[in-house]
Design a protein around this motif. Structure first.
Motif, PDB file in Angstrom:
ATOM      1  N   GLU A 232       1.290  20.905   7.750  1.00 35.41           N
ATOM      2  CA  GLU A 232       1.740  19.524   7.673  1.00 35.41           C
ATOM      3  C   GLU A 232       0.560  18.569   7.598  1.00 35.41           C
ATOM      4  O   GLU A 232      -0.447  18.749   8.286  1.00 35.41           O
TER       5      GLU A 232
ATOM      6  N   VAL B 276      -6.688  11.559   8.291  1.00 37.31           N
ATOM      7  CA  VAL B 276      -5.393  12.221   8.391  1.00 37.31           C
ATOM      8  C   VAL B 276      -5.569  13.436   9.296  1.00 37.31           C
ATOM      9  O   VAL B 276      -6.688  13.896   9.534  1.00 37.31           O
TER      10      VAL B 276
ATOM     11  N   ASP C 128      -2.926  20.090   9.663  1.00 36.01           N
ATOM     12  CA  ASP C 128      -2.774  21.367  10.359  1.00 36.01           C
ATOM     13  C   ASP C 128      -2.372  22.441   9.352  1.00 36.01           C
ATOM     14  O   ASP C 128      -2.511  22.258   8.148  1.00 36.01           O
TER      15      ASP C 128
ATOM     16  N   LEU D 293       5.565   5.556  12.969  1.00 29.16           N
ATOM     17  CA  LEU D 293       4.255   5.385  13.594  1.00 29.16           C
ATOM     18  C   LEU D 293       4.362   4.733  14.967  1.00 29.16           C
ATOM     19  O   LEU D 293       3.690   5.150  15.925  1.00 29.16           O
TER      20      LEU D 293
ATOM     21  N   ARG E 152       4.092  14.845   6.363  1.00 29.11           N
ATOM     22  CA  ARG E 152       4.939  14.668   7.537  1.00 29.11           C
ATOM     23  C   ARG E 152       6.099  13.739   7.182  1.00 29.11           C
ATOM     24  O   ARG E 152       5.887  12.635   6.651  1.00 29.11           O
TER      25      ARG E 152
ATOM     26  N   SER F 237       9.568  13.480   2.730  1.00 28.24           N
ATOM     27  CA  SER F 237       8.136  13.808   2.700  1.00 28.24           C
ATOM     28  C   SER F 237       7.500  13.277   1.422  1.00 28.24           C
ATOM     29  O   SER F 237       6.473  13.775   0.973  1.00 28.24           O
TER      30      SER F 237
ATOM     31  N   CYS G  93       7.941   4.071   7.541  1.00 28.17           N
ATOM     32  CA  CYS G  93       6.626   4.547   7.964  1.00 28.17           C
ATOM     33  C   CYS G  93       6.207   3.906   9.286  1.00 28.17           C
ATOM     34  O   CYS G  93       5.718   4.581  10.201  1.00 28.17           O
TER      35      CYS G  93
ATOM     36  N   ASP H 278      -0.345  14.950   8.459  1.00 26.08           N
ATOM     37  CA  ASP H 278       0.098  13.801   9.256  1.00 26.08           C
ATOM     38  C   ASP H 278      -0.641  12.559   8.748  1.00 26.08           C
ATOM     39  O   ASP H 278      -1.837  12.383   8.961  1.00 26.08           O
ATOM     40  N   TRP H 279       0.105  11.695   8.078  1.00 24.35           N
ATOM     41  CA  TRP H 279      -0.441  10.496   7.437  1.00 24.35           C
ATOM     42  C   TRP H 279      -0.569   9.324   8.412  1.00 24.35           C
ATOM     43  O   TRP H 279      -1.143   8.290   8.064  1.00 24.35           O
ATOM     44  N   ARG H 280      -0.039   9.466   9.616  1.00 23.50           N
ATOM     45  CA  ARG H 280       0.034   8.328  10.535  1.00 23.50           C
ATOM     46  C   ARG H 280      -1.333   7.736  10.881  1.00 23.50           C
ATOM     47  O   ARG H 280      -1.473   6.497  10.920  1.00 23.50           O
TER      48      ARG H 280
END
Length: 756
Positions: free
Chosen positions: A652, A646, A649, A564, A539, A601, A560, A654-656
């Motif tokens: 993608e 994580v 999907d 977030l 992401r 990314s 980041c 999503d590391w948030r």
């Protein structure tokens, strides 16, 4: 008595400059066969006749008993008419056009030569330029092919009667050794002051250089492919002085030791020792014993780059000095290494205290190669002396010149059945390095006997390599193709391992221009025969300050946190500790308005962000500094007990949630080593999970992030647990040093951005 037969053998591979023709001559004579052997541009040709049984033995033994440094890639043989000749001889090389030239890497001085050099009864006692048919300089001295003395810089040194007698004696180990010399007819040492005046010659020059080292001075040494800077590795003030003079505050130095016994560490693995002592003689990254060298040699690093002597001159220096020496590139930061006295006197002024030089010209500028062991196998991080030029089976068009990337540049050429990859040129920020890049491209074409017919460049229009390619193509009226940076990373693995479609390509690195104009660096590609398609990625998050974020991990961390938490990120203690108040005001405005804050990314920038959040680095002293510190911390942290969450999907990652959990660990005072280990585990598990969902058997792990041995080894293991086949760069660097080969492969597959 059975009728005699005659056969012609054509061999390709590393079969020149390694004692192959003398070996063939001795074998034929031992078997009572007649005929001849000759070098040609693409290998060796043999015609041999005699008893059929003896010929069968000959055919088997030329492969089974070949000299240790040689490598046979192809053997073709056919019956030819008898000539009824007597005896077997080595004949003049056949100079003929060939699309597969034999290109020879330099090899370290062999143990037999070192033993002779140390033997007071030997006529080469103490001779620092000793070599034989199986060892010594090759690519660094060759000016044209085939590899014969008169086509090397040793043509400047006519053989004395004793050397000529050895050269012509089939029983001698220097029979037809093209690099043969001795104290009477070979190169000579000179010690120069930095004013260019000769201070001593021969052994006296060597003694004077050692005296400089013992008093904490810096010696510029003319090595195999260029000058090196030497200093006592155990003298803390001397090492620090070299750092100050070279303006290299933190990046680790390499160390040269006399032998394996000097390492004194039980943590060094057998495969690391094997690589260290190999004929290629690279610098190998090792976990060395504490106190092995002074702390400033490799500050903040548990690993040290170690090499053994690569020449008789190095061995004599180490024998006499009696301890490890820093052996780093003889250049100013960002510039090519010096290869002659004039360059060294200019470039090393104010750095070296003297020059220990000699009168053998260097034809090819070569830095030292750098390697490590990952998953039990060697991985080249910088491919140079001892490993170049590299010839790989390829099967593409001829005359395709790939000009590589902007950083860690190499060039490569497709010759039809093979691809040839040149040596490390470095980063193209400095004008002198850009000139070296252009010269390297021309030299590789000349040595391969090829003209450029098609130019391949990176899709980034501002890379110096891309601009040079555009100029070259326009001037010569050649077609030009552009390849996306991360496509090239994946294709470098494809070309090295000769992979077939379909496969999953994972490109994790710093930054590269993506197809959508964004800064990629954490991509997943489905590679098919006719297309390469991005099917997923990290992401994106903003990089305030753009390119500055590559030098300042604190900016990646802020990007980041902003992705977030939004503006609330500016209230975090980590941000307040990393930025002054006036900086935060400007950065908040930039992020809110999207000014000079490109989306990326990049997994490399994620590493930087986490290193900043853990307080390891807010700015990089050199490329990859923060990521290295995070790796070392994770390795000290031990086996991770879990990974961070994580969201994965269809396309993608999503590391948030992972960063949120990491911040929670920090708030609860979890050991930062454990946090770093959990972060590495998170990335490895995420990669494996995505690969499993892609339902493709082969996975190519590409890009500079896979220089991280902890991350790479864990990804390999997890993919294996899922029954997937992992491939990663080994012969060709995973960093941008592999881009040129990847460009050739992408062009061959038709995976180019556009052609003009």
């Amino acid at each position: 008595m059975r009728a005699f037969v005659r056969f012609r053998f054509e061999l390709e591979g590393v079969v020149q400059g390694v004692g192959f023709r003398p070996f063939v001559a001795r074998l034929a004579n031992d078997l009572g066969l007649s005929g001849w052997v000759a070098n040609r541009a693409n290998g060796v040709v043999i015609e041999v006749e005699g008893d059929p049984t003896a010929l069968e033995t000959f055919s088997a033994r030329i492969v089974a008993d070949k000299p240790l440094p040689s490598r046979i890639d192809r053997v073709h043989h056919e019956a030819v008419p008898l000539r009824d000749e007597a005896g077997f001889r080595i004949v003049q090389s056949l100079v003929a056009d060939s699309i597969v030239p034999t290109l020879l890497p330099d090899t370290v001085t062999c143990p037999a030569c070192i033993a002779e050099m140390r033997d007071p009864a030997n006529r080469r006692y103490g001779y620092p330029f000793i070599s034989c048919a199986e060892c010594g300089p090759r690519h660094s001295i060759v000016e044209a092919l085939p590899f014969d003395r008169d086509r090397t810089t040793l043509a400047d040194f006519p053989l004395c009667p004793d050397c000529l007698a050895e050269y012509e004696n089939p029983a001698d180990r220097r029979f037809h050794a093209q690099t043969i010399t001795c104290p009477r007819c070979g190169p000579r040492l000179t010690l120069l002051g930095m004013d260019g005046q000769a201070k001593a010659d021969g052994d006296a020059a060597l003694d004077a250089a050692i005296a400089v080292l013992r008093t904490g001075g810096v010696v510029g040494l003319k090595g195999i492919g260029g000058f090196q800077l030497l200093v006592d590795a155990r003298n803390e003030s001397a090492v620090q002085r070299l750092r100050e003079r070279k303006a290299r505050p933190k990046k680790p130095f390499a160390v040269m030791v006399a032998g394996l016994g000097a390492l004194g560490s039980e943590s060094i693995k057998p495969e690391e020792l094997t690589l260290l002592a190999s004929p290629s003689g690279p610098i190998v990254l090792l976990d060395c014993a504490p106190g092995f060298v002074a702390p400033p040699v490799a500050p903040d690093s548990p690993r040290c780059g170690v090499m053994l002597p690569t020449s008789g001159l190095h061995s004599r220096l180490l024998d006499a000095f009696g301890g490890p020496l820093v052996a780093t590139s003889g250049n100013r930061s960002g510039q090519p290494i010096a290869i002659n006295d004039a360059e060294a006197l200019l470039d090393l002024a104010g750095i070296a205290d003297c020059l220990l030089t000699h009168d053998r010209r260097i034809a090819a500028r070569l830095d030292d190669s750098l390697a490590q062991i990952v998953a039990g196998a060697p991985q080249l991080l910088r491919r140079a002396r001892g490993f170049v030029p590299l010839t790989l089976p390829f099967e593409g068009e001829g005359g395709v010149l790939a000009l590589g990337a902007h950083q860690k540049n190499t060039v490569a050429i497709g010759l039809g059945p093979v691809a040839v990859i040149g040596a490390h040129n470095g980063d193209l920020d400095d004008a002198s390095t850009r000139l070296q890049h252009e010269q390297a491209a021309g030299d590789l074409l000349r040595l391969c006997g090829s003209d450029a017919r098609h130019i391949i460049v990176d899709a980034h229009p501002d890379y110096a390599s891309s601009r040079f390619g555009e100029t070259l193509a326009l001037a010569a009226g050649l077609p030009l193709s552009r390849v996306l940076h991360h496509h090239a990373h994946v294709h470098a693995v494809i070309a090295e391992h000769r992979l077939a479609a379909p496969l999953l390509g994972v490109a994790w690195d710093g930054l590269g221009l993506g197809e959508d104009g964004a800064l990629w660096g954490g991509e997943f590609f489905l590679v098919e025969a006719r297309a390469i398609t991005r099917i997923g990625g990290i992401r994106p998050f903003p990089l305030p300050g753009g390119e500055r974020a590559s030098q300042e991990p604190r900016r990646a961390a802020l990007g980041c946190l902003y992705a977030l938490e939004g503006v609330a990120a500016f209230g975090r203690a980590q941000v307040a500790a990393a930025f002054a108040a006036h900086e935060m005001t400007v950065l908040q405005r930039m992020l809110e308005r999207g000014l000079n804050s490109p989306q990326t990314s990049s997994v490399g920038r994620l590493f930087d962000a986490v290193a900043s959040l853990l307080g390891l680095r807010q700015s990089n002293a050199f490329e990859g500094d923060a990521a290295m510190q995070l790796q070392f911390l994770a390795e000290r942290g031990g086996t991770p007990d879990r990974a961070y969450p994580v969201i994965l999907d269809d396309s993608e990652i999503d590391w948030r949630p992972a960063i949120a959990a990491l911040l929670d660990d920090l708030a609860h005072n979890v050991d930062i080593g454990r946090i770093a280990a959990r972060f590495h585990e998170t990335l490895a598990r995420t990669l494996a999970a995505f690969a499993s969902r892609a339902k493709v058997q082969r996975v190519a792990l590409a890009g500079g992030c896979f220089q991280n041995r902890l991350l790479l080894a864990r990804c390999i293991a997890l993919l294996g647990e899922q029954g997937l086949d992992a491939y990663w760069p080994q012969q060709v660097p995973s960093n941008d040093g592999g881009i040129a080969l990847g460009q050739l492969s992408a062009h061959r597959w038709g995976h180019v951005l556009r052609a003009s």
